[in-house]
Design a protein around this motif. Structure first.
Motif, mmCIF file in Angstrom:
data_model
loop_
_atom_site.group_PDB
_atom_site.id
_atom_site.type_symbol
_atom_site.label_atom_id
_atom_site.label_comp_id
_atom_site.label_asym_id
_atom_site.label_seq_id
_atom_site.Cartn_x
_atom_site.Cartn_y
_atom_site.Cartn_z
ATOM 1 N N VAL A 107 0.843 -1.197 0.000
ATOM 2 C CA VAL A 107 0.000 0.000 0.000
ATOM 3 C C VAL A 107 0.878 1.247 0.000
ATOM 4 O O VAL A 107 0.668 2.179 -0.765
ATOM 5 C CB VAL A 107 -0.943 0.005 1.221
ATOM 6 N N ILE A 108 1.878 1.259 0.834
ATOM 7 C CA ILE A 108 2.778 2.397 0.948
ATOM 8 C C ILE A 108 3.547 2.615 -0.351
ATOM 9 O O ILE A 108 3.807 3.743 -0.746
ATOM 10 C CB ILE A 108 3.761 2.209 2.124
ATOM 11 N N MET A 123 -7.281 5.686 5.193
ATOM 12 C CA MET A 123 -7.095 6.613 4.069
ATOM 13 C C MET A 123 -6.176 6.013 3.009
ATOM 14 O O MET A 123 -6.414 6.167 1.812
ATOM 15 C CB MET A 123 -6.540 7.949 4.568
ATOM 16 N N ILE A 124 -5.120 5.298 3.449
ATOM 17 C CA ILE A 124 -4.199 4.677 2.505
ATOM 18 C C ILE A 124 -4.911 3.575 1.739
ATOM 19 O O ILE A 124 -4.761 3.441 0.518
ATOM 20 C CB ILE A 124 -2.942 4.145 3.227
ATOM 21 N N SER A 125 -5.718 2.788 2.438
ATOM 22 C CA SER A 125 -6.478 1.727 1.783
ATOM 23 C C SER A 125 -7.431 2.308 0.743
ATOM 24 O O SER A 125 -7.549 1.796 -0.368
ATOM 25 C CB SER A 125 -7.243 0.924 2.825
ATOM 26 N N LYS A 126 -8.085 3.397 1.102
ATOM 27 C CA LYS A 126 -8.994 4.062 0.161
ATOM 28 C C LYS A 126 -8.221 4.600 -1.035
ATOM 29 O O LYS A 126 -8.658 4.458 -2.182
ATOM 30 C CB LYS A 126 -9.723 5.198 0.881
ATOM 31 N N LYS A 177 -7.378 1.719 -3.333
ATOM 32 C CA LYS A 177 -8.525 1.281 -4.137
ATOM 33 C C LYS A 177 -8.781 2.254 -5.283
ATOM 34 O O LYS A 177 -9.062 1.834 -6.399
ATOM 35 C CB LYS A 177 -9.759 1.157 -3.258
ATOM 36 N N ASN A 178 -8.667 3.547 -5.022
ATOM 37 C CA ASN A 178 -8.820 4.544 -6.082
ATOM 38 C C ASN A 178 -7.734 4.389 -7.147
ATOM 39 O O ASN A 178 -7.993 4.517 -8.335
ATOM 40 C CB ASN A 178 -8.796 5.958 -5.516
ATOM 41 N N ARG A 218 -8.508 1.359 -9.332
ATOM 42 C CA ARG A 218 -9.612 1.625 -10.279
ATOM 43 C C ARG A 218 -9.118 2.389 -11.495
ATOM 44 O O ARG A 218 -9.585 2.201 -12.595
ATOM 45 C CB ARG A 218 -10.722 2.419 -9.593
ATOM 46 N N ARG A 219 -8.173 3.309 -11.258
ATOM 47 C CA ARG A 219 -7.638 4.119 -12.359
ATOM 48 C C ARG A 219 -6.690 3.321 -13.220
ATOM 49 O O ARG A 219 -6.503 3.639 -14.396
ATOM 50 C CB ARG A 219 -6.929 5.354 -11.820
ATOM 51 N N ALA A 220 -6.055 2.312 -12.661
ATOM 52 C CA ALA A 220 -5.029 1.535 -13.395
ATOM 53 C C ALA A 220 -5.642 0.587 -14.387
ATOM 54 O O ALA A 220 -6.728 0.286 -14.522
ATOM 55 C CB ALA A 220 -4.165 0.777 -12.424
#
Length: 188
Positions: free
Chosen positions: A114-115, A176-179, A182-183, A186-188
């Motif tokens: 995630v990081i 917030m990092i998880s969100k 996910k964003n 979705r863009r990838a």
């Protein structure tokens, strides 16, 4: 601001101790960016950070004669800026901080993947979204390396509250990092 050729930070500080205003102005301009960087980590907005930096420099100028050249000036300045920010936070939030210790939870550590998706700037933006007390405790503990006992003394809170605020701040960051992850997916 770059120092003029031939003038070191040590020489500038020595000149400042004479009380001449020009070296004091040069010192302020030379360390302003650094001080603002520190102030912005602890303040909710740029105006508050500017107030902390200016108040901090007043403290620096008033106590410059007590500064010992055998230690780094930047570290001394940083400590003054951090303490000034904490004083401001404590003054403004004196009655707003409460600890609901029963709700404290121990959270699992976030995964490295995630990081890896976030830049340092993204992480700093997420830190800015934390409630002020969580952000202050997170900065003091994780970035500046203070213990919970030291943080408790600085903020006039119990050490257990410092642990709770850190835990809650980390949990909010994880969310917030998880969100953000996910964003990103979705863009990838």
């Amino acid at each position: 601001m770059q120092l003029p050729p031939g003038i070191t930070e040590e020489e500038l500080i020595r000149q400042c101790k004479t009380g001449d205003l020009k070296p004091l102005e040069m010192l302020y301009k030379h360390f302003y960016g650094y001080a603002m960087g520190v102030g912005l980590r602890y303040c909710a907005n740029r105006d508050d950070a500017l107030e902390v930096v200016n108040d901090g420099f007043i403290k620096v100028f008033n106590s410059l004669n007590t500064f010992s050249a055998d230690r780094p000036f930047k570290a001394w300045l940083r400590r003054i800026i951090v303490n000034t920010a904490i004083d401001k936070t404590r003054k403004e939030k004196k009655h707003a901080w409460t600890a609901d210790l029963e709700l404290a939870q121990h959270m699992a550590a976030e995964t490295a993947s995630v990081i890896d998706l976030l830049s340092a700037g993204d992480i700093l933006k997420l830190l800015d979204k934390l409630p002020e007390i969580h952000r202050v405790v997170f900065n003091l503990f994780e970035i500046d390396g203070y213990s919970h006992d030291e943080i408790a003394l600085m903020l006039a809170i119990p050490a257990s509250s410092s642990r709770v605020y850190l835990s809650r701040g980390k949990e909010k960051l994880r969310e917030m990092i998880s969100k953000a992850e996910k964003n990103y997916e979705r863009r990838a």
